[in-house]
Design a protein around this motif. Sequence first.
Motif, PDB file in Angstrom:
ATOM      1  N   VAL A  80       0.421  -6.933  -0.459  1.00  0.00           N
ATOM      2  CA  VAL A  80       0.959  -7.667   0.692  1.00  0.00           C
ATOM      3  C   VAL A  80       0.426  -7.000   1.966  1.00  0.00           C
ATOM      4  CG1 VAL A  80       3.066  -8.175   1.990  1.00  0.00           C
ATOM      5  CG2 VAL A  80       3.064  -8.375  -0.511  1.00  0.00           C
ATOM      6  N   PRO A  81      -0.277  -7.753   2.824  1.00  0.00           N
ATOM      7  CA  PRO A  81      -0.840  -7.109   4.009  1.00  0.00           C
ATOM      8  C   PRO A  81       0.238  -6.811   5.048  1.00  0.00           C
ATOM      9  CG  PRO A  81      -1.428  -9.445   3.952  1.00  0.00           C
ATOM     10  CD  PRO A  81      -0.578  -9.190   2.742  1.00  0.00           C
ATOM     11  N   HIS A  82       0.353  -5.561   5.443  1.00  0.00           N
ATOM     12  CA  HIS A  82       1.348  -5.180   6.454  1.00  0.00           C
ATOM     13  C   HIS A  82       1.014  -3.777   6.951  1.00  0.00           C
ATOM     14  CE1 HIS A  82       5.196  -4.290   8.390  1.00  0.00           C
ATOM     15  NE2 HIS A  82       5.381  -5.599   8.411  1.00  0.00           N
ATOM     16  N   ALA A  83       1.304  -3.521   8.221  1.00  0.00           N
ATOM     17  CA  ALA A  83       0.987  -2.210   8.799  1.00  0.00           C
ATOM     18  C   ALA A  83       1.753  -1.075   8.116  1.00  0.00           C
ATOM     19  CB  ALA A  83       1.307  -2.221  10.294  1.00  0.00           C
ATOM     20  N   LEU A  84       2.855  -1.400   7.429  1.00  0.00           N
ATOM     21  CA  LEU A  84       3.606  -0.340   6.730  1.00  0.00           C
ATOM     22  C   LEU A  84       2.710   0.373   5.705  1.00  0.00           C
ATOM     23  CD1 LEU A  84       6.452   0.937   6.432  1.00  0.00           C
ATOM     24  CD2 LEU A  84       6.862  -0.677   4.557  1.00  0.00           C
ATOM     25  N   ALA A  85       1.749  -0.358   5.137  1.00  0.00           N
ATOM     26  CA  ALA A  85       0.861   0.224   4.114  1.00  0.00           C
ATOM     27  C   ALA A  85       0.083   1.422   4.659  1.00  0.00           C
ATOM     28  CB  ALA A  85      -0.100  -0.839   3.590  1.00  0.00           C
ATOM     29  N   SER A  86      -0.112   1.462   5.971  1.00  0.00           N
ATOM     30  CA  SER A  86      -0.925   2.554   6.536  1.00  0.00           C
ATOM     31  C   SER A  86      -0.253   3.921   6.368  1.00  0.00           C
ATOM     32  CB  SER A  86      -1.217   2.290   8.023  1.00  0.00           C
ATOM     33  OG  SER A  86       0.000   2.276   8.741  1.00  0.00           O
ATOM     34  N   TYR A  87       1.046   3.941   6.019  1.00  0.00           N
ATOM     35  CA  TYR A  87       1.745   5.217   5.788  1.00  0.00           C
ATOM     36  C   TYR A  87       1.644   5.664   4.317  1.00  0.00           C
ATOM     37  CZ  TYR A  87       4.165   4.327  10.243  1.00  0.00           C
ATOM     38  OH  TYR A  87       4.475   4.090  11.553  1.00  0.00           O
ATOM     39  N   TYR A  88       1.262   4.723   3.427  1.00  0.00           N
ATOM     40  CA  TYR A  88       1.342   4.996   1.988  1.00  0.00           C
ATOM     41  C   TYR A  88      -0.006   5.494   1.452  1.00  0.00           C
ATOM     42  CZ  TYR A  88       5.952   2.866   1.257  1.00  0.00           C
ATOM     43  OH  TYR A  88       7.290   2.599   1.269  1.00  0.00           O
ATOM     44  N   PRO A  89      -0.102   6.795   1.061  1.00  0.00           N
ATOM     45  CA  PRO A  89      -1.351   7.271   0.464  1.00  0.00           C
ATOM     46  C   PRO A  89      -1.750   6.460  -0.768  1.00  0.00           C
ATOM     47  CG  PRO A  89       0.085   9.116   0.998  1.00  0.00           C
ATOM     48  CD  PRO A  89       0.884   7.872   1.232  1.00  0.00           C
ATOM     49  N   SER A  90      -0.771   5.937  -1.517  1.00  0.00           N
ATOM     50  CA  SER A  90      -1.067   5.141  -2.718  1.00  0.00           C
ATOM     51  C   SER A  90      -1.757   3.831  -2.374  1.00  0.00           C
ATOM     52  CB  SER A  90       0.232   4.850  -3.468  1.00  0.00           C
ATOM     53  OG  SER A  90       1.188   4.309  -2.556  1.00  0.00           O
ATOM     54  N   CYS A  91      -1.692   3.424  -1.092  1.00  0.00           N
ATOM     55  CA  CYS A  91      -2.344   2.184  -0.664  1.00  0.00           C
ATOM     56  C   CYS A  91      -3.517   2.507   0.260  1.00  0.00           C
ATOM     57  CB  CYS A  91      -1.342   1.278   0.057  1.00  0.00           C
ATOM     58  SG  CYS A  91       0.091   0.881  -0.939  1.00  0.00           S
TER      59      CYS A  91
END
Length: 378
Positions: A80-91
């Motif tokens: 799911v595209p979202h800026a929250l992903a930028s915090y997740y090393p797994s993403c």
Amino acid sequence: MQINHASLPGAADSAALRTWAAQYRRFAEQECTDDPLYVAICRAIADTPELLALMQHAPGQQARPNLLLAALHERLLVGVPHALASYYPSCGGSRAPDAELPALLLDFASQEQPALIAHLRGRATQTNEVGRCVVLWPALNHIARWRDADRLALFDFGCSAGLNLGVEEYRYDYGVFQHGAPTPAPLLIACEWRGDAPAPRAAPWRLVARQGVDLAPVDVQDPAAVRWLQACLWPHDRVRAERLAQAVSLARKAAYPLRQAADGLAVLEQWLAELPAGVQPVLLNSWVLAYFDAPTLALHRERVAGLMRRHGLLWLSAEALALRPPALAQPPLPQDYQPGSSSLWTLQWADAGGALQQQALAWSHPHGRWLQWLALPP
Ligand SMILES: C[S@@+](CC[C@H](N)C(=O)[O-])C[C@H]1O[C@@H](n2cnc3c(N)ncnc32)[C@H](O)[C@@H]1O
């Protein structure tokens, strides 16, 4: 934020929100301290009633912080595209937690609310820690030497995705020596070995039969089921995630037999009756007995004792200290002992007269970072 408040909040619900907030604060302070992202997310959830309100969708026992953390993680792993992903090393993210995180979290939860609620209602946190094989391999080696057995059969009770059944496929690097599959092995697991190291059996042993049983086995051929296993890991721990991915890929090819069963011991009994002669059967459970209440555990022990007496079954158990065999004295605690997470590996069997015997084999870190070998060489 468009979180649906339909059934919130009455006075009782306010009390529930306070309870959940306290749970998230405790989780941040005590349980996920080595993951700064989860610490920040837990604090943000604790401060945000709209996010806490999601917990009402998780059934009683499951309403714990790690279920919502896994649900959020799964939505990001699915892409799911979202800026929250930028915090997740797994993403692929590398952004450190900052002042913008709580707002992004709320926005993401709002966008993904239906999927999050479906996870909270229908899923349980479930893992399958392949790092435990760093102890399983030497434990099976110990059994093979002691019983002078070159053919073993492994039954994994509470097997999750059955990844421990691949114990022979992995190689183990203990620093000063290595064991397991020959090099180059598709999966190399590192572990710090403490204590005396028993030699491998002079003639190699092998598993000639494997069976897993679980209340809810994870189908490694199902991408959504595997993604949930990955989502239950913490986003910063790339070593565990990589290990899981490699073990799953091996398990997909091997297709180990797993059974869904409410009465796993009935499956075990039938499996024992059908094993070829001359094979040493071993029952394994790792981090499963904690799911039993006291009467169920007592009955389980009694039924396994019967199987040990009738079939020469050996019982290998990796659980918290409190769940060791009742007649086993507490072994000295290891250097990094963590109550509730260090694993004590024990072996039980019935002697020729039918009396139960038990031995402490090893202590280990729950994910196999270190092991302290206790058993004397047979
Ligand atoms: C914490 S996980 C451990 C999984 C695996 N043994 C490992 O070491 O990674 C516990 C597993 O036990 C299973 N389980 C719990 N109660 C069970 C029961 N009565 N019979 C079979 N499996 C059970 C759960 O479904 C879950 O997959």
